[in-house]
Design a protein around this motif. Sequence first.
Motif, short mmCIF file in Angstrom:
data_model
loop_
_atom_site.label_atom_id
_atom_site.label_comp_id
_atom_site.label_asym_id
_atom_site.label_seq_id
_atom_site.Cartn_x
_atom_site.Cartn_y
_atom_site.Cartn_z
N THR A 1 -121.57 45.00 17.62
CA THR A 1 -121.70 43.72 16.88
C THR A 1 -120.34 43.30 16.33
O THR A 1 -119.98 42.12 16.38
N ALA A 2 -119.59 44.27 15.82
CA ALA A 2 -118.24 43.96 15.32
C ALA A 2 -117.37 43.42 16.45
O ALA A 2 -116.58 42.50 16.26
N LYS A 3 -117.51 43.99 17.63
CA LYS A 3 -116.72 43.53 18.79
C LYS A 3 -117.13 42.11 19.20
O LYS A 3 -116.26 41.28 19.52
N ILE A 4 -118.43 41.84 19.16
CA ILE A 4 -118.91 40.49 19.52
C ILE A 4 -118.28 39.45 18.57
O ILE A 4 -117.88 38.38 18.99
N LEU A 5 -118.18 39.83 17.31
CA LEU A 5 -117.63 38.90 16.31
C LEU A 5 -116.10 38.87 16.32
O LEU A 5 -115.50 37.94 15.79
N ASN A 6 -115.50 39.89 16.90
CA ASN A 6 -114.02 39.99 16.95
C ASN A 6 -113.55 40.39 18.33
O ASN A 6 -112.97 41.46 18.52
N PRO A 7 -113.81 39.57 19.33
CA PRO A 7 -113.51 40.01 20.71
C PRO A 7 -112.04 40.34 20.95
O PRO A 7 -111.72 41.10 21.85
N LYS A 8 -111.17 39.78 20.13
CA LYS A 8 -109.73 40.01 20.36
C LYS A 8 -109.23 41.29 19.70
O LYS A 8 -108.14 41.76 19.98
N LYS A 9 -110.01 41.84 18.78
CA LYS A 9 -109.57 43.06 18.08
C LYS A 9 -110.01 44.31 18.82
O LYS A 9 -111.00 44.29 19.55
N GLU B 1 -126.32 43.88 25.09
CA GLU B 1 -127.00 43.32 26.26
C GLU B 1 -128.35 42.72 25.87
O GLU B 1 -128.76 41.70 26.42
N VAL B 2 -129.03 43.35 24.92
CA VAL B 2 -130.32 42.81 24.46
C VAL B 2 -130.09 41.55 23.62
O VAL B 2 -130.77 40.54 23.81
N LYS B 3 -129.10 41.59 22.75
CA LYS B 3 -128.81 40.39 21.94
C LYS B 3 -128.51 39.20 22.86
O LYS B 3 -128.86 38.07 22.55
N ALA B 4 -127.86 39.50 23.98
CA ALA B 4 -127.48 38.43 24.92
C ALA B 4 -128.70 37.74 25.52
O ALA B 4 -128.60 36.62 26.01
N GLU B 5 -129.86 38.39 25.52
CA GLU B 5 -131.08 37.81 26.10
C GLU B 5 -131.92 37.06 25.07
O GLU B 5 -132.96 36.50 25.41
N CYS B 6 -131.52 37.10 23.79
CA CYS B 6 -132.39 36.55 22.74
C CYS B 6 -131.90 35.19 22.25
O CYS B 6 -130.79 34.78 22.53
N LEU C 1 -116.87 45.39 26.11
CA LEU C 1 -118.07 44.67 26.55
C LEU C 1 -117.68 43.57 27.52
O LEU C 1 -116.65 42.92 27.33
N PRO C 2 -118.52 43.33 28.54
CA PRO C 2 -118.20 42.23 29.46
C PRO C 2 -118.16 40.89 28.71
O PRO C 2 -118.93 40.68 27.76
N GLU C 3 -117.25 40.03 29.14
CA GLU C 3 -117.04 38.74 28.44
C GLU C 3 -118.32 37.92 28.33
O GLU C 3 -118.60 37.30 27.31
N ASP C 4 -119.10 37.88 29.44
CA ASP C 4 -120.30 37.02 29.39
C ASP C 4 -121.34 37.59 28.42
O ASP C 4 -122.07 36.84 27.78
N LYS D 1 -120.23 36.53 25.00
CA LYS D 1 -120.48 35.10 24.81
C LYS D 1 -121.96 34.84 24.50
O LYS D 1 -122.30 34.13 23.55
N ARG D 2 -122.85 35.44 25.29
CA ARG D 2 -124.29 35.17 25.10
C ARG D 2 -124.82 35.84 23.85
O ARG D 2 -125.65 35.29 23.13
N ALA D 3 -124.35 37.07 23.57
CA ALA D 3 -124.81 37.77 22.36
C ALA D 3 -124.34 37.03 21.11
O ALA D 3 -125.04 36.96 20.10
N LYS D 4 -123.14 36.45 21.20
CA LYS D 4 -122.59 35.73 20.04
C LYS D 4 -123.46 34.52 19.71
O LYS D 4 -123.61 34.15 18.55
N LYS D 5 -124.06 33.91 20.75
CA LYS D 5 -124.93 32.75 20.51
C LYS D 5 -126.09 33.14 19.60
O LYS D 5 -126.48 32.40 18.71
#
Length: 334
Positions: free
Chosen positions: A97-105, A147-152, A312-315, A318-322
């Motif tokens: 989750t921290a990575k999703i919110l900070n993809p550049k770190k 991956e699960v967050k990306a589907e929700c 984590l894969p970029e896509d 992106k989808r989990a961040k949504k």
Amino acid sequence: MEFSSAEIQNEASRLFTKLKKVDWTMEKCAEIAHLTLEINKLKKEKNAVILAHSYQSPEIMYGIGDYLGDSYGLSIKAKNTEADIIVFCSVHFMAETAKILNPKKEVRVPTIAGCSLAESIKPNDIKKLRKEHPNAGVICYVNTTAEVKAECDACCTSANALKIIEGMPQNELIFVPDEFMAKNLQPLTNKKLIPWKGRCIVHQEFSDESVRQVKSMYPEAKILVHSECAPNVVKESDLMGSTDDILKYVFNSDANQFMLVTECGIKDRVKTEFIGKEVLGSCILCPYMKQITLEDVLTCLKSPSSEQIIDLPEDVIKRAKKSIDKMVEITEKN
Ligand code: SF4
């Protein structure tokens, strides 16, 4: 790294001021002093920040942690940090989750520990649930993989779950993965919740009988229950909430006695940080959270393995961040 005996002694004294509150001796503090010294030194050299979940061991929280908190609170800290490296002392999904919110770190995790809730559901299960309930929206609790967050459609935490349910446009909502949390929330909303079968192996172990026993012996005690517990346990409580809700309640309450129906780390935090508050009854250790040792953190800082670096894969990001953005949007609106 070598340290002088004076440095070790000073560090042991620093540790002892906090850890004596959870029954550590000076000798025990002296045994880990070289590790906390080295970790704190490396942290500065590498411009790293250490985030420690409240279920971590006391030596992690008070020896090396820069921030303590729950998964969401720590992810926000991660988002706002100026550090180059984030070491997330917690289970794997929280570091994700921290990575999703900070993809550049660069986000690192000392051990590859799972979580019974996060492991209970896979992306394909969400796809299947969507087919079975085509008109329902999907909310996932933060205790899920990226991956699960990306589907929700939206993510939630135990603190804001009800707000997210009410803020979604659909009247029917698939709520994954915590079955008990969905059942605890159902009476609080007019919307229909469709639960999954995931359970937290820690919180499912508490019984209503053990709570009633404490209540009969200490009628003035406040009973604070995590929302991952079974509904019959929640029924006995003065508060159902997240770990941060529980800590806030203790902090703001005039009461002196509390039963904390959650993981033992919260008991450690109350004993260490809130003078004069008595904790009653027993707690349960999370075997995933407690896997992390100071040695693991040291390796993670010094020369991390590829597994210790969250990738984590970029896509997926992106989808989990949504889902996470949707949670933030609803929370801020209400
Ligand atoms: S306490 Fe429960 S929900 Fe939290 S990490 Fe452990 S198993 Fe997962």
